[in-house]
Design a protein around this motif. Sequence first.
Motif, PDB file in Angstrom:
ATOM      1  N   LEU A 141       0.847  -1.194   0.000  1.00  0.00           N
ATOM      2  CA  LEU A 141       0.000   0.000   0.000  1.00  0.00           C
ATOM      3  C   LEU A 141       0.880   1.240   0.000  1.00  0.00           C
ATOM      4  N   GLY A 142       0.830   1.971  -1.105  1.00  0.00           N
ATOM      5  CA  GLY A 142       1.661   3.177  -1.190  1.00  0.00           C
ATOM      6  C   GLY A 142       0.861   4.446  -1.024  1.00  0.00           C
ATOM      7  N   CYS A 143      -0.468   4.381  -1.222  1.00  0.00           N
ATOM      8  CA  CYS A 143      -1.241   5.623  -1.087  1.00  0.00           C
ATOM      9  C   CYS A 143      -2.650   5.381  -0.575  1.00  0.00           C
ATOM     10  N   GLU A 144      -3.217   4.227  -0.834  1.00  0.00           N
ATOM     11  CA  GLU A 144      -4.600   3.926  -0.455  1.00  0.00           C
ATOM     12  C   GLU A 144      -5.597   4.903  -1.059  1.00  0.00           C
ATOM     13  N   GLY A 148      -5.600   5.105  -4.757  1.00  0.00           N
ATOM     14  CA  GLY A 148      -5.753   4.777  -6.169  1.00  0.00           C
ATOM     15  C   GLY A 148      -4.774   5.408  -7.125  1.00  0.00           C
ATOM     16  N   VAL A 149      -3.687   5.994  -6.632  1.00  0.00           N
ATOM     17  CA  VAL A 149      -2.765   6.662  -7.549  1.00  0.00           C
ATOM     18  C   VAL A 149      -1.506   5.837  -7.824  1.00  0.00           C
ATOM     19  N   CYS A 150      -0.918   5.230  -6.807  1.00  0.00           N
ATOM     20  CA  CYS A 150       0.445   4.703  -6.961  1.00  0.00           C
ATOM     21  C   CYS A 150       0.504   3.324  -7.612  1.00  0.00           C
ATOM     22  N   GLY A 151      -0.525   2.528  -7.461  1.00  0.00           N
ATOM     23  CA  GLY A 151      -0.532   1.215  -8.100  1.00  0.00           C
ATOM     24  C   GLY A 151       0.277   0.147  -7.387  1.00  0.00           C
ATOM     25  N   ALA A 152       0.823   0.451  -6.212  1.00  0.00           N
ATOM     26  CA  ALA A 152       1.593  -0.573  -5.491  1.00  0.00           C
ATOM     27  C   ALA A 152       0.715  -1.771  -5.146  1.00  0.00           C
ATOM     28  N   CYS A 153      -0.594  -1.544  -5.060  1.00  0.00           N
ATOM     29  CA  CYS A 153      -1.533  -2.578  -4.622  1.00  0.00           C
ATOM     30  C   CYS A 153      -2.139  -3.356  -5.792  1.00  0.00           C
ATOM     31  N   ARG A 191      -6.811  -2.001  -8.774  1.00  0.00           N
ATOM     32  CA  ARG A 191      -6.127  -1.474  -7.593  1.00  0.00           C
ATOM     33  C   ARG A 191      -6.842  -2.043  -6.373  1.00  0.00           C
ATOM     34  N   CYS A 243      -6.633  -1.367  -3.371  1.00  0.00           N
ATOM     35  CA  CYS A 243      -7.030  -0.400  -2.338  1.00  0.00           C
ATOM     36  C   CYS A 243      -8.349   0.261  -2.670  1.00  0.00           C
TER      37      CYS A 243
HETATM   38  S1  FES Z   1      -2.150   1.782  -2.668  1.00  0.00           S
HETATM   39 FE1  FES Z   1      -1.731   3.315  -4.126  1.00  0.00          FE
HETATM   40  S2  FES Z   1      -3.114   2.735  -5.698  1.00  0.00           S
HETATM   41 FE2  FES Z   1      -3.602   1.373  -4.149  1.00  0.00          FE
END
Ligand code: FES
Lengths: 163, 768
Positions: free
Chosen positions: A40-43, A45-50, A60, A62
């Motif tokens: 989880l990089g942002c929760e 919907g922007v970073c895509g880590a999830c 995504r 999150c």
């Molecule tokens: S945690 Fe960043 S898009 Fe889901």
Amino acid sequence: MTKTPIRLTVNGVPHDIAVEPRRTLADALRDDCGLTGTHLGCEHGVCGACTVLLDGEVVRACLHFAIQADGRTIRTVEGLATPDGTLNPLQHAFWQHHGLQCGFCTPGFLMLATWLLEQEEPVDEARLRHVLSSNLCRCTGYQNILTAVRAAAQAIGKWTEAA
Amino acid sequence: MNWTGRRLPRTEDPALLRGEGAFTADLAAGARAVRFLRSPYAAGRILSITAPDLPPGALLITGADLEGVGAIRPELFRFNYRAIAQPVLPRERVHFVGQPVAAVVAATPEEAEDIAETILLDIEPEDPVVTIDDALRPGTPTLHAEAPGNLVVDGTIRHPDCEAAFARADRIVELTLRSGRQNATPMEARAGLAAYDRATGRIRLTASCQMPHMLRTGIATLLGMAEADLQIVAPDVGGGFGQKMALFPEYPLLVWLARRHRGSFCWVEDRNENLIASAHSREQRHHLRAAFAADGTLLGLEADILANTGAFSCYPTTCGVEPLMALAEYPGPYRLPTYAARARALATNTCPAAPYRGVSRPVVTFGLERLMDRAAAALGIDPVALRRRNLVTEFPHVTPTGLTLDQASYVEALDRAVEAADIPAFRTRQQAARREGRYLGLGLAVFNERTGYGTPAFAARGMGIVPGYEVVDIAMTPAGEVEVRIGASPHGQGLRTALAQLAADRLGLDPSRIRVIHGDTDRTPYGWGSFASRGAVIAGGATQLAADKLAARLRRAAARLLQAEPESIALRDGAAWAGEASIPLTEIARRVHQRSEQLSDLDGFNLAETAQYDPGGTFSNACHVAEVEVDAETGHVRVLRFLVVEDAGRLLNPLIADGQVHGGVAQGIANALLEEVLYAPDGNPLTGSLADYLPPSAAEIPPIEIIHMETESPETLTGAKGLGEGGTIGAPAAIANAISDALAPFGVDITELPATPARIRALIRNAR
Ligand code: FES
Ligand code: FES
């Protein structure tokens, strides 16, 4: 808050868990299924880590509620290597081409690229950049991530020079 | 076999690629969740903090609970530094939006968040000080009584002959530039997990940090606990870039909770917290005046440096780190006969400033390289020729601020870059494009990067806590593997691989037999960490020294066993050789430990050594070239080409080195075009999500071409120079110069970064 029983089939393994309606798919994977490879990089919907695959679609985690995934199949980074830990060709390409530094964004990029390489459509430079620009990496400047996915696409005959 | 210098894929990677890395939040199972309540006001007086219905089992911790806990108060003994204290949780006043004022503990993060929403935070707002202008305005509120006029640092360097240089100048060139505020934005935000071990009474803090040993000393001191009872573990860390160097108030609070409540407590920062309340950087304004002779010779430089360093001072570097680095390093790679500068750090009601990759040098390079282009235009001299005339060519060279520049390739790197960029061909394209109403530009940035500096450099800054050296413990196990324990704490830089390559060559072993151990204060010697582009130089040098000492022991043992002279023994392919005769290192290791009666009279009962390294520092250098297209209607800038000629001495692993350059350049491009932390006039942050604060994606970063030069440093043991920050340092200036070149037809240039579309449109509008 009351919990709802749901079944998530993750990397082929069924997980019967009970979640609050507000629990995100990402949290359910990490905390209820114990699969902490999805980050989880942002929760928001922007970073895509999830990024995971939900019934084959790239999503995504999150931004999805776990109950929306009830009865569905999910693929996460933990499902890519063989059970003995051998890396799959895409992971291997990331390794050889130094497509990761801190490795935090890596699971998301791997799942995004997995989806890309499984589509019918061949991949060219423009499509590669377009698709991979949906995730963020702070370490690599993207150069070697692009190189790794390009190499993986070439290896399976999915690469095309011009659109 | 030479392992050093090879593009060896990293040993760090397979676990990370399988999703089996262990980041702090991945380890939280079983811990109670901590949620911080943060100040909604930039300035204010705390009247009360109350919890109307705290559910059973939940905790609310406020400053009143922390009796006896010290404040974070880093020291600097020079430059008129005013030490200001940051309480772990404040009892009286709040100083920035996002400052932690209380903590809620519950079984899960969701519950903790729910409870946090019910807490009544009664704060009486006060007038905030937000900008540099606010802070300087006469009669403005004072944040801290200790720092009258909100002046936390006021440093001056003034050469007596500077005025004379300006009096004799043929041309004086001036420039006022502004750098927007940035957030280093590691993809993993901060996180900490403090766990009490009932069996031993010790506490383990697992934290996403860059300096575990420093964190341990700092927290133990604040809490008045035995340092020996605290273990800090930096597990996999999802990027730091300087942001995770600091001792933040959240971490001592977690350790306090674990001690007081004898349990495990975890805090995982969300992105909003990270964007508003971790650490910011680079909000600076510089005014420069440079004196030139008609032939382009630089005669003197004056700089007035202002840095908005936020509400508190970061531990251990202090908020002096930005302005004082600018003060010391403004001369850059140029021959500068005389210099006068003043550098100030200003306290404001904003998130505290801390180091971010490059620290002040992206702003300094922006200033110097814009100045060079402006001077070239004013003097009618080609910008490349002007730079060449003024770059240092003889080494060692002592700068007007007393820094010694070691062997480097300033002019050579510039020449290589100019050649590779093919400027004449670009000018033809640029002319053709202009005829079509398209605006192309090319920009250069030449710079040096001070790296791998040890204790003397930090001591010269007058720091209360002086980092610098690194210690490496090395040992061969009885089965013949080598463990290298380092005090440094990498987090993405691939040091585990690069140091194994170095040690492998010294020991004649395959790197796969070498384990580099880091990020755990229980298992590594006291050391500083990974920051300031120091890993390859300092941890590398100490590793090399330690490996050499171990190799000497192995040679002595082998000489006994092979009946040869130690000097005649060669270590290679996992064995010790005397001519044709050999003995495997595994056998030597076994005999030292388990047949000590044969060998212990030589070096005792083990194969363990320790080494320390504390170099003076070395300057790497580079030239960046950017080609851009500016859309004069929308103000949008597209980077078409980016070229880096980098000289970081001997490269331990070029694959990793390239990755460092790529990542740095991407951050530098974003600094130039996209990223800016914004505050409303009332001190409320406006960039609280990744939809407002904009790290670049693959769509904004062009292919980055790299040419390496390898001027080995005589100042470092490994011949390596650091390069972790260079990409970030040069790119903003190169892009700013490229945009300025593109906009030359409008008669405007870039003096403020990021050069957002709105700013570029305004420039063009005002020019028309
Ligand atoms: S945690 Fe960043 S898009 Fe889901
Ligand atoms: S490798 Fe660190 S964020 Fe991508």
